[in-house]
Scaffold this active site. Structure first.
Site, PDB file in Angstrom:
ATOM      1  N   SER A  39      -7.761   1.282  -0.420  1.00 32.80           N
ATOM      2  CA  SER A  39      -8.062   1.309  -1.857  1.00 32.80           C
ATOM      3  C   SER A  39      -6.832   0.914  -2.646  1.00 32.80           C
ATOM      4  CB  SER A  39      -8.489   2.716  -2.280  1.00 32.80           C
ATOM      5  OG  SER A  39      -8.423   2.804  -3.699  1.00 32.80           O
ATOM      6  N   HIS A  41     -10.868  -2.285  -1.006  1.00 34.49           N
ATOM      7  CA  HIS A  41     -11.690  -1.305  -1.732  1.00 34.49           C
ATOM      8  C   HIS A  41     -11.172  -1.209  -3.159  1.00 34.49           C
ATOM      9  CE1 HIS A  41     -14.316   2.270  -1.956  1.00 34.49           C
ATOM     10  NE2 HIS A  41     -13.365   2.792  -2.727  1.00 34.49           N
ATOM     11  N   ASP A  95     -11.593   0.611  -6.838  1.00 33.48           N
ATOM     12  CA  ASP A  95     -12.123   1.799  -7.520  1.00 33.48           C
ATOM     13  C   ASP A  95     -12.185   1.572  -9.018  1.00 33.48           C
ATOM     14  OD1 ASP A  95     -12.574   3.722  -5.411  1.00 33.48           O
ATOM     15  OD2 ASP A  95     -10.422   3.619  -5.065  1.00 33.48           O
ATOM     16  N   MET A 130     -13.179   2.930 -12.561  1.00 29.37           N
ATOM     17  CA  MET A 130     -13.405   4.223 -13.241  1.00 29.37           C
ATOM     18  C   MET A 130     -13.432   4.018 -14.753  1.00 29.37           C
ATOM     19  SD  MET A 130     -10.934   6.709 -11.062  1.00 29.37           S
ATOM     20  CE  MET A 130     -10.772   6.557  -9.273  1.00 29.37           C
ATOM     21  N   HIS A 190     -16.362  -0.079  -5.715  1.00 28.92           N
ATOM     22  CA  HIS A 190     -16.877   1.288  -5.864  1.00 28.92           C
ATOM     23  C   HIS A 190     -16.906   1.634  -7.358  1.00 28.92           C
ATOM     24  CE1 HIS A 190     -16.017   5.840  -4.896  1.00 28.92           C
ATOM     25  NE2 HIS A 190     -17.197   5.661  -5.461  1.00 28.92           N
ATOM     26  N   MET A 236     -17.373   3.939 -10.267  1.00 28.36           N
ATOM     27  CA  MET A 236     -17.444   5.331 -10.735  1.00 28.36           C
ATOM     28  C   MET A 236     -17.578   5.276 -12.258  1.00 28.36           C
ATOM     29  SD  MET A 236     -14.602   6.751  -8.131  1.00 28.36           S
ATOM     30  CE  MET A 236     -14.080   5.065  -7.817  1.00 28.36           C
ATOM     31  N   MET A 262     -18.269  10.629  -0.507  1.00 23.52           N
ATOM     32  CA  MET A 262     -17.004  11.003  -1.149  1.00 23.52           C
ATOM     33  C   MET A 262     -16.492  12.279  -0.481  1.00 23.52           C
ATOM     34  SD  MET A 262     -16.014   8.887  -3.548  1.00 23.52           S
ATOM     35  CE  MET A 262     -14.553   9.884  -3.766  1.00 23.52           C
ATOM     36  N   GLY A 281      -6.568   9.230  -6.702  1.00 19.91           N
ATOM     37  CA  GLY A 281      -6.088   9.079  -5.336  1.00 19.91           C
ATOM     38  C   GLY A 281      -5.218  10.274  -4.970  1.00 19.91           C
ATOM     39  N   ASP A 309     -14.667   8.156   1.875  1.00 21.04           N
ATOM     40  CA  ASP A 309     -13.685   7.810   0.835  1.00 21.04           C
ATOM     41  C   ASP A 309     -13.048   9.064   0.245  1.00 21.04           C
ATOM     42  OD1 ASP A 309     -12.259   6.681  -1.216  1.00 21.04           O
ATOM     43  OD2 ASP A 309     -13.986   5.860  -2.276  1.00 21.04           O
TER      44      ASP A 309
HETATM   45  C1  DX5 Z   1     -11.278   8.368  -5.536  1.00 26.71           C
HETATM   46  C2  DX5 Z   1     -11.446   6.958  -5.019  1.00 26.71           C
HETATM   47  C3  DX5 Z   1     -10.828   6.723  -3.697  1.00 26.71           C
HETATM   48  C4  DX5 Z   1      -9.352   6.983  -3.690  1.00 26.71           C
HETATM   49  C5  DX5 Z   1      -8.891   7.229  -2.308  1.00 26.71           C
HETATM   50  O1  DX5 Z   1     -12.041   8.582  -6.657  1.00 26.71           O
HETATM   51  O2  DX5 Z   1     -12.812   6.618  -4.894  1.00 26.71           O
HETATM   52  O3  DX5 Z   1     -11.120   5.435  -3.205  1.00 26.71           O
HETATM   53  O4  DX5 Z   1      -8.618   5.955  -4.237  1.00 26.71           O
HETATM   54  O5  DX5 Z   1      -7.552   7.579  -2.376  1.00 26.71           O
HETATM   55  P1  DX5 Z   1      -6.871   8.492  -1.280  1.00 26.71           P
HETATM   56  O6  DX5 Z   1      -7.055   7.808   0.043  1.00 26.71           O
HETATM   57  O7  DX5 Z   1      -5.470   8.578  -1.720  1.00 26.71           O
HETATM   58  O8  DX5 Z   1      -7.605   9.813  -1.300  1.00 26.71           O
HETATM   59 ZN    ZN Z   2     -13.373   4.628  -3.777  1.00 28.02          ZN
END
Ligand code: DX5
Ligand code: ZN
Length: 217
Positions: free
Chosen positions: A7, A32, A34, A36, A65, A67, A136, A143, A174
């Protein structure tokens, strides 16, 4: 056997193209991304322009992904020649069946994500329609959080349903994935492991991808 999807949430945003080249060199299978919106989750990251700017900078496919609330209004923003999966949250879709088919009509594979506290049973009717289920294993938004152990049970449950019903969706995990829990997740049924901080927090990002691959392949 599973593959790694680092990610870029934990990457150095000031040199994203270089960071993506490092994971490609290390043998990652996907980038990947993310997305948001500060509403569905309490954080804002980046949107379509950043995704599009990375197209052509790597040969890796994109795993997007979302969110975000109302993902159905923004799907086209994330379509590039390299966008393989667009993943929406079950909790964000009032009309999940419609959104899954909208993603497919855009030429991408469709995934659905479950927050840690959302049961697998909520997907019972749609599992035959999706290409991927994202479990999840932290609460989405940031992260570097700690893996929530009970989410592994959902990976096992999905794997069992997939076998019993002869379905072919992939299972992605994830959040909080590390070298220490990767093997256990693959044994539980995961096909794609997302890792952000465990990859981009390493001194040698490409070498860290290779370490993951030695464990999960
Ligand atoms: C969280 C994200 C993940 C995140 C994973 O909301 O969807 O993809 O970036 O990060 P790590 O591996 O640091 O938990
Ligand atoms: Zn993610």
């Amino acid at each position: 056997m599973a593959v790694l999807a680092p990610s870029i949430l934990s990457a150095d945003f000031s040199k994203l193209a270089d960071q993506v080249k490092l994971i490609e060199e290390g043998g990652a299978a996907f980038v990947h991304m993310d997305i948001m919106d500060g509403h569905f989750v309490p954080n804002i990251t980046f949107g379509g322009p950043v995704v599009k700017s990375l197209a052509g900078k790597t040969s890796l496919p994109f795993d997007v992904h979302l969110m975000i609330e109302h993902p159905e209004q923004r799907l086209a923003d994330f379509v590039t020649d390299q966008t393989e999966y667009i993943v929406v949250h079950q909790e964000a879709c009032e009309h999940l069946d419609r959104v899954i088919h909208q993603i497919k009509e855009l030429g991408c594979k469709a995934g659905v994500a479950l927050n840690p506290a959302t049961p697998v049973s909520t997907l019972e009717c749609i599992l035959g329609e999706v290409d991927l289920v994202l479990v999840m294993s932290v609460n989405p938004g940031f992260g570097g959080q700690k893996f929530i152990p009970y989410t592994t049970l959902k990976v096992c449950e999905l794997d069992e349903i997939r076998n019993d019903e002869e379905l072919d969706f992939l299972i992605e995990v994830d959040g909080g994935v590390t070298l220490a829990n990767a093997e256990m997740l693959v044994e539980s049924g995961a096909d794609i492991l997302v890792a952000g901080s465990a990859v981009f927090g390493a001194e040698d990002v490409a070498a860290r991808c290779r370490e993951f691959n030695e464990i999960i392949r």
